[in-house]
Design an enzyme around this catalytic site. Structure first.
Site, PDB file in Angstrom:
ATOM      1  N   GLU A   1       0.832  -1.096   0.024  1.00 15.89           N
ATOM      2  CA  GLU A   1       0.020   0.000  -0.178  1.00 15.89           C
ATOM      3  C   GLU A   1       0.834   1.379   0.019  1.00 15.89           C
ATOM      4  OE1 GLU A   1      -3.016   0.103   3.186  1.00 15.89           O
ATOM      5  OE2 GLU A   1      -4.660  -0.087   1.863  1.00 15.89           O
TER       6      GLU A   1
ATOM      7  N   LYS B   1     -14.003   0.325  -4.485  1.00 10.43           N
ATOM      8  CA  LYS B   1     -14.856   0.784  -3.580  1.00 10.43           C
ATOM      9  C   LYS B   1     -16.252   1.308  -4.303  1.00 10.43           C
ATOM     10  CE  LYS B   1     -12.210   1.422   0.692  1.00 10.43           C
ATOM     11  NZ  LYS B   1     -11.723   2.579   1.722  1.00 10.43           N
TER      12      LYS B   1
HETATM   13  O1  PA5 Z   1      -3.142   1.680   5.937  1.00 10.03           O
HETATM   14  C1  PA5 Z   1      -4.298   2.080   5.703  1.00 10.03           C
HETATM   15  O2  PA5 Z   1      -4.591   3.240   5.933  1.00 10.03           O
HETATM   16  C2  PA5 Z   1      -5.528   1.168   5.284  1.00 10.03           C
HETATM   17  O3  PA5 Z   1      -5.162   0.011   5.155  1.00 10.03           O
HETATM   18  C3  PA5 Z   1      -6.637   1.265   6.543  1.00 10.03           C
HETATM   19  O4  PA5 Z   1      -5.809   0.842   7.591  1.00 10.03           O
HETATM   20  C4  PA5 Z   1      -7.853   0.443   6.191  1.00 10.03           C
HETATM   21  O5  PA5 Z   1      -8.302   0.758   5.060  1.00 10.03           O
HETATM   22  C5  PA5 Z   1      -8.739   0.414   7.151  1.00 10.03           C
HETATM   23  O6  PA5 Z   1      -9.042   1.879   7.289  1.00 10.03           O
HETATM   24  P1  PA5 Z   1     -10.209   2.385   8.545  1.00 10.03           P
HETATM   25  O7  PA5 Z   1      -9.222   2.385   9.858  1.00 10.03           O
HETATM   26  O8  PA5 Z   1     -10.561   3.830   8.215  1.00 10.03           O
HETATM   27  O9  PA5 Z   1     -11.369   1.545   8.834  1.00 10.03           O
END
Ligand code: PA5
Length: 421
Positions: A276, A411
């Site tokens: 990511e 999404k």
């Molecule tokens: O690293 C990140 O920002 C993402 O993987 C989030 O942790 C994940 O999408 C979960 O998001 P949230 O904590 O807003 O539910």
């Protein structure tokens, strides 16, 4: 004993990449690189709030005393770090009096039904974790689990049993927590999900699992002193530099491998962290994982002999907490008596050396990270090491390590198909 980063089985590091890495680390520390508003985790280990640690420890002790289960609801960075530490340190086969289980990280109806069924006759707490408060998977799971809570407990008990970890200022979960008067913990606004394991996000589930969060933070603190120093021998910087050197040379798959299955979720966390953070703007290194020797009997073939676009990063535990000598066998039908009296760790170590040699000979370079032992302190170090290396590496690549614009695409489609306005 220290965390050792052994680059001797990898290619010679070129000065250009070391210089780039040094510049990137400088940007990270001075907070003038891309996404610098999300770099609160860099100095976090130096700024731990003792009152908050005591609060988490008390909450963990209360849950362990009053319940059978803590259900942690979250996805991505809101669950992987905690799960990684817990799975690495808990005994694999021991049935615990109190267990931490994870939910809300998929959309499987079957799993959810099984979870609700499992919780029916359990006393349980819920820690719902979401920075945005709107992520679909945890939000839907929380709905279902909350319904069960409401059938089991009265209003006061309910308030006790739901712990919310979310943004301090805003979001649906924050509003819900305010409305219900729930206990709140915080995902700091300057720390994104995948860099949040050392915040309340990770610390509550880890403490609830009976693990020592002070040791974890102490390891991270040691690492933060070591890996933020601006000099060319800094191992976090050198590892980051080498990764980018490989990417530019066409080796754009990194396999995180270990000989310890307990590290499997550490590798899941690593896949998220690197995938990511770096996989954007048409760039990135694909993070894969393998457990050896298990996977030598499957993808080992491809690693040895397939397309030469792979390098490996091995996380090896130097000193095993438990070990066993190989027993003597009168009949020796398996012809293994030559190993009698030797420890299993000895065999594992020889396997590791043999594999490294074979893979390097097969043009799959190996980076070896030696973890002195598997405990909270060393995991704290390892986590910090990888987070800082990842951010440096992404900066060398030229991308923002702290956003994830790509995850919005699916999404958008999904919500459209679901009929959301
Ligand atoms: O690293 C990140 O920002 C993402 O993987 C989030 O942790 C994940 O999408 C979960 O998001 P949230 O904590 O807003 O539910």
């Amino acid at each position: 004993m220290e965390l050792k980063v052994d680059l001797s089985r990898a290619d010679k590091l070129k000065e250009k990449y070391v210089n780039d890495a040094l510049e990137s680390l400088e940007k990270l520390i001075n907070k003038n690189g891309k996404g610098s508003e999300f770099t609160g985790w860099v100095e976090l280990p130096k700024n731990i709030n003792e009152d908050n640690i005591v609060r988490i420890e008390k909450l963990a002790a209360k849950m362990r005393k009053n319940a059978d289960v803590l259900v942690v609801i979250g996805i991505g960075g809101s669950y992987l770090g905690a799960r990684a530490v817990i799975e690495a340190l808990k005994k694999t086969y021991k049935k615990e009096n109190f267990e931490v289980i994870f939910a809300g990280c998929d959309l499987s109806p079957q799993r959810l039904v099984e979870l609700i069924e499992y919780l029916q006759d359990k006393d349980f707490y819920v820690n719902v974790i979401s920075k945005s408060g709107t992520t679909l998977e945890p939000a839907l799971t929380f709905r279902a689990v909350r319904k069960l809570l409401e059938t089991k407990y009265n209003k006061d008990e309910l308030r006790e049993r739901i712990i919310v970890t979310t943004d301090r200022e805003k979001g649906a979960l924050k509003t819900l927590a305010d409305n219900m008067g729930l206990e709140k913990f915080v995902v700091p606004s300057d720390i994104g999900g995948r860099y949040s394991v050392l915040t309340d996000v990770g610390l509550i589930p880890i403490a609830a699992a009976g693990l020592n969060i002070r040791e974890l933070l102490s390891g991270a603190l040691t690492a933060s002193k070591e890996y933020t120093v601006l000099f060319k021998e800094n191992n976090a910087l050198r590892y980051a530099a080498l990764r980018q050197q490989y990417r530019e040379a066409g080796k754009d798959i990194e396999i995180f491998a270990s000989y310890e299955p307990k590290l499997n979720y550490i590798k899941e966390w690593l896949k998220q962290l690197f995938g990511e953070s770096e996989g954007k703007d048409g760039l990135g290194i694909f993070p894969a994982s393998a457990t050896f020797t298990t996977d030598l009997h499957s993808i080992g073939q491809l690693i040895q002999d397939g397309k030469r676009n792979i390098f490996e990063t091995i996380i090896y535990i130097e000193e095993e907490k438990f070990d066993m000598a190989i027993p003597y066998d009168e009949e020796n039908l398996d012809n293994l008596n030559y190993l009698q009296g030797k420890n299993f760790s000895y065999v594992q170590n020889k396997a590791k050396e043999g594999v490294i040699q074979a893979h390097v000979d097969g043009l799959c370079p190996n980076i070896v990270i030696n973890l002195p032992s598997l405990d909270e302190y060393n995991l704290g170090k390892l986590i910090y090491f990888f987070m800082i290396s990842c951010a440096i590496s992404a900066y060398i690549e030229g991308v923002n390590p702290f956003d994830q614009p790509g995850v919005e695409a699916y999404k958008k489609n999904m919500f459209k198909l679901l009929g959301r306005d």
